[in-house]
Design a protein around this motif. Structure first.
Motif, PDB file in Angstrom:
ATOM      1  N   ALA A  16       0.834  -1.213   0.000  1.00 30.41           N
ATOM      2  CA  ALA A  16       0.000   0.000   0.000  1.00 30.41           C
ATOM      3  C   ALA A  16       0.866   1.259   0.000  1.00 30.41           C
ATOM      4  N   LEU A  17       1.951   1.256   0.759  1.00 34.40           N
ATOM      5  CA  LEU A  17       2.838   2.423   0.777  1.00 34.40           C
ATOM      6  C   LEU A  17       3.464   2.656  -0.585  1.00 34.40           C
ATOM      7  N   VAL A  18       3.890   1.581  -1.239  1.00 34.44           N
ATOM      8  CA  VAL A  18       4.468   1.717  -2.579  1.00 34.44           C
ATOM      9  C   VAL A  18       3.425   2.263  -3.542  1.00 34.44           C
ATOM     10  N   GLU A  19       2.207   1.738  -3.477  1.00 32.35           N
ATOM     11  CA  GLU A  19       1.126   2.203  -4.357  1.00 32.35           C
ATOM     12  C   GLU A  19       0.802   3.682  -4.123  1.00 32.35           C
ATOM     13  N   ILE A  20       0.676   4.073  -2.873  1.00 34.83           N
ATOM     14  CA  ILE A  20       0.345   5.465  -2.537  1.00 34.83           C
ATOM     15  C   ILE A  20       1.425   6.413  -3.048  1.00 34.83           C
ATOM     16  N   HIS A  21       2.678   6.060  -2.816  1.00 36.08           N
ATOM     17  CA  HIS A  21       3.772   6.964  -3.185  1.00 36.08           C
ATOM     18  C   HIS A  21       4.150   6.898  -4.657  1.00 36.08           C
ATOM     19  N   ALA A  22       3.571   5.944  -5.386  1.00 38.83           N
ATOM     20  CA  ALA A  22       3.743   5.913  -6.848  1.00 38.83           C
ATOM     21  C   ALA A  22       2.791   6.886  -7.527  1.00 38.83           C
ATOM     22  N   ASP A  23       1.777   7.352  -6.800  1.00 43.16           N
ATOM     23  CA  ASP A  23       0.830   8.327  -7.327  1.00 43.16           C
ATOM     24  C   ASP A  23       1.563   9.639  -7.606  1.00 43.16           C
ATOM     25  N   PRO A  24       1.402  10.212  -8.807  1.00 41.89           N
ATOM     26  CA  PRO A  24       2.142  11.437  -9.154  1.00 41.89           C
ATOM     27  C   PRO A  24       1.920  12.600  -8.185  1.00 41.89           C
TER      28      PRO A  24
ATOM     29  N   THR B 250       1.058  12.460  -4.936  1.00 39.77           N
ATOM     30  CA  THR B 250       1.749  12.159  -3.679  1.00 39.77           C
ATOM     31  C   THR B 250       3.248  12.355  -3.852  1.00 39.77           C
ATOM     32  N   ALA B 251       3.807  11.817  -4.918  1.00 31.76           N
ATOM     33  CA  ALA B 251       5.243  11.944  -5.164  1.00 31.76           C
ATOM     34  C   ALA B 251       5.651  13.411  -5.303  1.00 31.76           C
ATOM     35  N   ARG B 252       4.781  14.212  -5.896  1.00 23.90           N
ATOM     36  CA  ARG B 252       5.088  15.627  -6.102  1.00 23.90           C
ATOM     37  C   ARG B 252       5.213  16.374  -4.775  1.00 23.90           C
ATOM     38  N   TYR B 253       4.251  16.152  -3.879  1.00 26.71           N
ATOM     39  CA  TYR B 253       4.231  16.911  -2.630  1.00 26.71           C
ATOM     40  C   TYR B 253       4.999  16.249  -1.494  1.00 26.71           C
ATOM     41  N   MET B 254       5.207  14.949  -1.572  1.00 25.07           N
ATOM     42  CA  MET B 254       5.931  14.234  -0.520  1.00 25.07           C
ATOM     43  C   MET B 254       7.338  13.909  -1.001  1.00 25.07           C
ATOM     44  N   ASN B 255       7.953  14.818  -1.725  1.00 29.58           N
ATOM     45  CA  ASN B 255       9.221  14.534  -2.393  1.00 29.58           C
ATOM     46  C   ASN B 255      10.409  14.347  -1.447  1.00 29.58           C
ATOM     47  N   ARG B 256      10.268  14.684  -0.195  1.00 36.94           N
ATOM     48  CA  ARG B 256      11.351  14.453   0.768  1.00 36.94           C
ATOM     49  C   ARG B 256      11.331  13.023   1.298  1.00 36.94           C
TER      50      ARG B 256
ATOM     51  N   SER C 183       6.410  20.843  21.166  1.00 33.00           N
ATOM     52  CA  SER C 183       5.893  21.127  19.835  1.00 33.00           C
ATOM     53  C   SER C 183       6.324  20.050  18.848  1.00 33.00           C
ATOM     54  N   ALA C 184       5.585  19.995  17.744  1.00 32.28           N
ATOM     55  CA  ALA C 184       5.900  19.050  16.673  1.00 32.28           C
ATOM     56  C   ALA C 184       5.283  19.576  15.387  1.00 32.28           C
ATOM     57  N   GLU C 185       5.695  18.961  14.271  1.00 32.82           N
ATOM     58  CA  GLU C 185       5.116  19.264  12.967  1.00 32.82           C
ATOM     59  C   GLU C 185       4.425  18.003  12.476  1.00 32.82           C
ATOM     60  N   VAL C 186       3.307  18.156  11.782  1.00 32.96           N
ATOM     61  CA  VAL C 186       2.599  17.004  11.244  1.00 32.96           C
ATOM     62  C   VAL C 186       2.694  16.996   9.722  1.00 32.96           C
ATOM     63  N   THR C 187       2.941  15.816   9.184  1.00 37.10           N
ATOM     64  CA  THR C 187       2.921  15.581   7.748  1.00 37.10           C
ATOM     65  C   THR C 187       1.917  14.464   7.503  1.00 37.10           C
ATOM     66  N   CYS C 188       1.150  14.573   6.423  1.00 39.54           N
ATOM     67  CA  CYS C 188       0.131  13.560   6.174  1.00 39.54           C
ATOM     68  C   CYS C 188      -0.121  13.404   4.684  1.00 39.54           C
TER      69      CYS C 188
ATOM     70  N   GLY D  65       1.192  32.269   8.556  1.00 44.34           N
ATOM     71  CA  GLY D  65       1.884  33.073   7.564  1.00 44.34           C
ATOM     72  C   GLY D  65       2.444  32.256   6.422  1.00 44.34           C
ATOM     73  N   ARG D  66       3.180  32.953   5.593  1.00 46.34           N
ATOM     74  CA  ARG D  66       3.751  32.389   4.372  1.00 46.34           C
ATOM     75  C   ARG D  66       5.253  32.265   4.553  1.00 46.34           C
ATOM     76  N   LEU D  67       5.774  31.064   4.278  1.00 43.61           N
ATOM     77  CA  LEU D  67       7.209  30.811   4.349  1.00 43.61           C
ATOM     78  C   LEU D  67       7.748  30.876   2.924  1.00 43.61           C
ATOM     79  N   ARG D  68       8.498  31.905   2.629  1.00 40.81           N
ATOM     80  CA  ARG D  68       8.950  32.137   1.256  1.00 40.81           C
ATOM     81  C   ARG D  68      10.052  31.180   0.854  1.00 40.81           C
ATOM     82  N   GLY D  69       9.848  30.517  -0.295  1.00 37.65           N
ATOM     83  CA  GLY D  69      10.859  29.638  -0.872  1.00 37.65           C
ATOM     84  C   GLY D  69      11.303  28.504   0.035  1.00 37.65           C
ATOM     85  N   SER D  70      10.415  28.014   0.889  1.00 42.32           N
ATOM     86  CA  SER D  70      10.813  27.042   1.920  1.00 42.32           C
ATOM     87  C   SER D  70      10.716  25.584   1.496  1.00 42.32           C
ATOM     88  N   ASP D  71      10.240  25.312   0.293  1.00 40.85           N
ATOM     89  CA  ASP D  71      10.152  23.929  -0.179  1.00 40.85           C
ATOM     90  C   ASP D  71      10.546  23.890  -1.652  1.00 40.85           C
TER      91      ASP D  71
END
Length: 188
Positions: A27-35, A37-43, A96-101, A157-163
């Protein structure tokens, strides 16, 4: 720390697994093969089974060492992996923490992430002892923007050029929610 399981109604949050009973590898391979997902989860590149197995080991170690909370969001009936949540960059001093999903392409637009994130925040702000959670997304990723809006986060706010997306530096929007913020009455 042992992984925490959370009942979120039609979804069940559990640790990512690869054992003799349950394997999230395919399932992880399938999800991350999606264009998209791959575009935004590139890290976080999960390009095949070995990378998925390593990802699961990394998430397991995060629980064991207490520096990352992660959940496989599963359909409560079928058990299928439909999304993922990772609370990372945990700072115990600042609480504190950051969430990615992300969401499986077949389950996008169904409100999976807002419900799952809201359920996870109940634990993260309680027994997880966090006080502040940050959520970031590319400014043009409107699907991702709906998640913090629905979960009661405040735009900071907006983080300029941060990704970097599509080999270009892009701005991100940063949202946060505090343990003391009101819980949304009802998720849309």
């Amino acid at each position: 720390m042992e992984p925490v399981e959370i009942n979120a109604g039609e979804y069940y949050l559990r640790a990512f697994r690869n054992d003799d009973r349950i394997s999230d590898v395919a399932a992880l391979v399938e999800i991350h093969a999606d264009p998209s997902t791959a575009r935004y989860m590139n890290r976080m590149i999960i390009s095949g089974p070995p990378a998925a197995e390593m990802f699961i080991q990394f998430m397991t170690m995060g629980w064991e060492k207490g520096y990352r909370f992660s959940w496989a969001v599963c359909d409560a009936v079928s058990g299928d992996l439909v999304a993922g949540l990772i609370f990372h960059n945990i700072d115990r001093h600042l609480s504190s923490a950051e969430v990615t999903c992300w969401t499986h392409p077949a389950h996008r637009g169904k409100g999976v992430l807002p419900r799952a994130l809201d359920a996870a925040l109940g634990w993260v702000f309680g027994p997880g002892e966090m006080q502040r959670i940050v959520y970031k997304h590319a400014v043009f990723n409107t699907s991702s923007q709906r998640v913090p809006e629905k979960c009661g986060f405040t735009l900071e706010g907006r983080l300029r050029g941060s990704d970097v997306i599509d080999d270009q530096h892009v701005d991100e929007l940063q949202w946060s929610r505090l343990a003391t913020d009101p819980v949304p009455e009802q998720l849309p």
